[in-house]
Design an enzyme around this catalytic site. Structure first.
Site, mmCIF file in Angstrom:
data_model
loop_
_atom_site.group_PDB
_atom_site.id
_atom_site.type_symbol
_atom_site.label_atom_id
_atom_site.label_comp_id
_atom_site.label_asym_id
_atom_site.label_seq_id
_atom_site.Cartn_x
_atom_site.Cartn_y
_atom_site.Cartn_z
ATOM 1 N N LYS A 1 3.309 19.540 -10.419
ATOM 2 C CA LYS A 1 2.212 19.027 -11.243
ATOM 3 C C LYS A 1 2.713 18.063 -12.314
ATOM 4 C CE LYS A 1 -0.941 22.916 -10.450
ATOM 5 N NZ LYS A 1 -0.067 23.867 -9.719
ATOM 6 N N LYS B 1 -5.442 25.022 -15.915
ATOM 7 C CA LYS B 1 -4.568 25.754 -14.978
ATOM 8 C C LYS B 1 -3.124 25.670 -15.454
ATOM 9 C CE LYS B 1 -4.810 21.639 -12.014
ATOM 10 N NZ LYS B 1 -5.245 21.068 -10.737
ATOM 11 N N ARG C 1 -4.429 19.262 2.295
ATOM 12 C CA ARG C 1 -2.955 19.255 2.286
ATOM 13 C C ARG C 1 -2.498 18.226 3.310
ATOM 14 N NH1 ARG C 1 1.331 22.489 1.075
ATOM 15 N NH2 ARG C 1 0.454 22.140 -0.995
ATOM 16 N N ARG D 1 -8.600 22.427 3.363
ATOM 17 C CA ARG D 1 -8.798 23.837 3.006
ATOM 18 C C ARG D 1 -10.087 23.935 2.199
ATOM 19 N NH1 ARG D 1 -3.218 23.831 0.044
ATOM 20 N NH2 ARG D 1 -4.299 21.963 -0.608
ATOM 21 N N ARG E 1 -11.262 27.978 -5.872
ATOM 22 C CA ARG E 1 -9.931 27.693 -5.370
ATOM 23 C C ARG E 1 -9.889 27.588 -3.850
ATOM 24 N NH1 ARG E 1 -7.354 32.679 -8.209
ATOM 25 N NH2 ARG E 1 -9.177 33.548 -7.165
ATOM 26 N N ASP F 1 -1.548 17.162 -2.171
ATOM 27 C CA ASP F 1 -2.903 17.709 -2.164
ATOM 28 C C ASP F 1 -3.881 16.679 -2.702
ATOM 29 O OD1 ASP F 1 -1.892 20.089 -1.220
ATOM 30 O OD2 ASP F 1 -1.763 21.016 -3.187
ATOM 31 N N GLU G 1 -1.466 17.123 -6.554
ATOM 32 C CA GLU G 1 -0.144 17.758 -6.569
ATOM 33 C C GLU G 1 0.756 17.090 -5.552
ATOM 34 O OE1 GLU G 1 0.467 22.160 -6.736
ATOM 35 O OE2 GLU G 1 -1.577 22.196 -5.958
ATOM 36 N N ASN H 1 3.908 18.650 -3.677
ATOM 37 C CA ASN H 1 4.714 19.864 -3.501
ATOM 38 C C ASN H 1 6.023 19.541 -2.807
ATOM 39 O OD1 ASN H 1 3.026 22.492 -4.127
ATOM 40 N ND2 ASN H 1 1.629 20.932 -3.317
#
Ligand SMILES: Nc1ncnc2c1ncn2[C@@H]1O[C@H](COP(=O)(O)OP(=O)(O)O)[C@@H](O)[C@H]1O
Ligand SMILES: [Mg+2]
Length: 317
Positions: free
Chosen positions: A125, A160, A210, A224, A232, A272, A280, A282
């Site tokens: 992040k 968050k 994703r 998702r 979420r 994401d 994000e 990752n």
């Protein structure tokens, strides 16, 4: 090609093989007849500057409840491997950071995937803010006045943790929500770090996508979709994986990120995207490749091993 492979991961007996990307990578490596060695982060050591680990020979099977066999541990120099898969899950704490320092010592003799120094410098992040024009309005702070000003400007926001994962402690605060003060106090008491305040994206109803990039190139994606009663989208929170394609905007995002990822040796990355916005990047231990394949997408484990073989083919002996 022959590759001697080690994997640094969390205890293999605890993984859920149906969703675990590390497991998918191990199955593919084994299918290519690479010998596999396994160790958990606590078996890593550095003596007089030389990094070693107590590794155990590993065989894997795609069978829940009976998915692995381990041999006896042997203490070996870690640079005796061609490839180390660095797949330790967060928390991204000082133990994690120390692992990255140790793994840096075995390069370039050994190819570490992903590059540990760059993993350390790219918390998901935080790294993403290098591309803030692709992101929703985002503030990282623990300063009450700064958050109040952001909230006054954007109204509907999300708070968050900066180092959260799997949807942990993600809250939406609508403009009139009187819980803001208490939630601020709770975050301030709970987290030592700054946290993320972000404009709420209503498009999240349609999912958080994703997208996986291998060496900076698009490899596959899975959308998702959050459960009706949750913000979420994370699958561990009931988000449902759906087959998907890339939009024009998402292709642009991949094209923008590609060179930065390649430059840093971030071979296996999951980004994401909610609506048109990147949230994000990752790099620690991205997941999603088993869902992509199960939904009819690419075999990303095979793509990644092809790429690793290509890199090793030009590597120092
Ligand atoms: N700005 C936002 N707007 C709408 N939903 C959000 C926003 N940020 C997070 N979410 C929701 O919360 C989930 C988890 O947040 P995320 O930032 O992906 O953190 P984590 O690392 O825990 O996955 C997302 O998948 C999404 O469903
Ligand atoms: Mg997420």
């Amino acid at each position: 090609m022959h590759l001697n492979v080690a994997v640094q991961m969390d205890p293999i007996e605890r993984i859920n093989i149906r969703g675990d990307s590390t497991f998918a990578l191990l199955l593919e490596a084994q299918a290519r007849a690479y010998p596999l060695s396994y160790y958990t982060p606590d078996r890593l050591a550095m003596r007089d500057g030389k990094v070693s680990a107590a590794v155990r020979p590993l065989t894997v099977r795609d069978k829940a409840g009976d998915h692995f066999t381990l041999g006896e541990p042997r203490h070996v120099p870690l640079d005796s491997f061609d490839v180390v898969l660095f797949r330790q899950d967060p928390p991204f704490d000082l133990a994690y950071i120390t692992s990255t320092h140790m793994l840096e010592r075995i390069q370039p003799k050994t190819l570490v995937v992903n590059d540990p120094g760059h993993v350390r410098n790219a918390p998901e992040k935080v790294f993403v803010t290098e591309f803030s024009d692709l992101m929703p309005p985002t503030l990282i702070t623990r300063d009450l006045e700064a958050i109040k000003a952001f909230r006054a400007e954007h109204g509907d926001i999300v708070m968050k943790p900066l180092y959260g994962r799997g949807g942990e402690a993600v809250f939406r605060l609508e403009r009139e929500d009187l819980n803001f003060g208490s939630l601020y106090d709770l975050f301030a008491a709970t987290f030592r770090e700054q946290w993320v305040v972000q404009k709420f994206l209503p498009e999240v109803r349609d999912g958080d996508k994703r997208i996986i990039l291998v060496d900076g190139e698009f490899a596959g994606a899975v959308n998702r979709v959050p459960a009706a009663d949750d913000l979420r989208s994370n699958m561990v929170r009931g988000g449902v994986p759906k087959a998907t394609d890339l939009t024009k905007r998402e292709r642009e995002i991949c094209a923008r990120l590609g060179p930065a990822l390649r430059e840093r040796g971030l071979l296996f990355v999951g980004i994401d995207v909610i609506g048109d916005y990147l949230t994000e990047i990752n790099v620690t231990s991205p997941t999603g490749i088993r869902s992509v394949k199960a939904l009819g997408g690419a075999d990303i484990a095979a793509l990644l091993w092809d790429k690793i073989e290509e890199k090793r083919a030009g590597a120092p002996a």
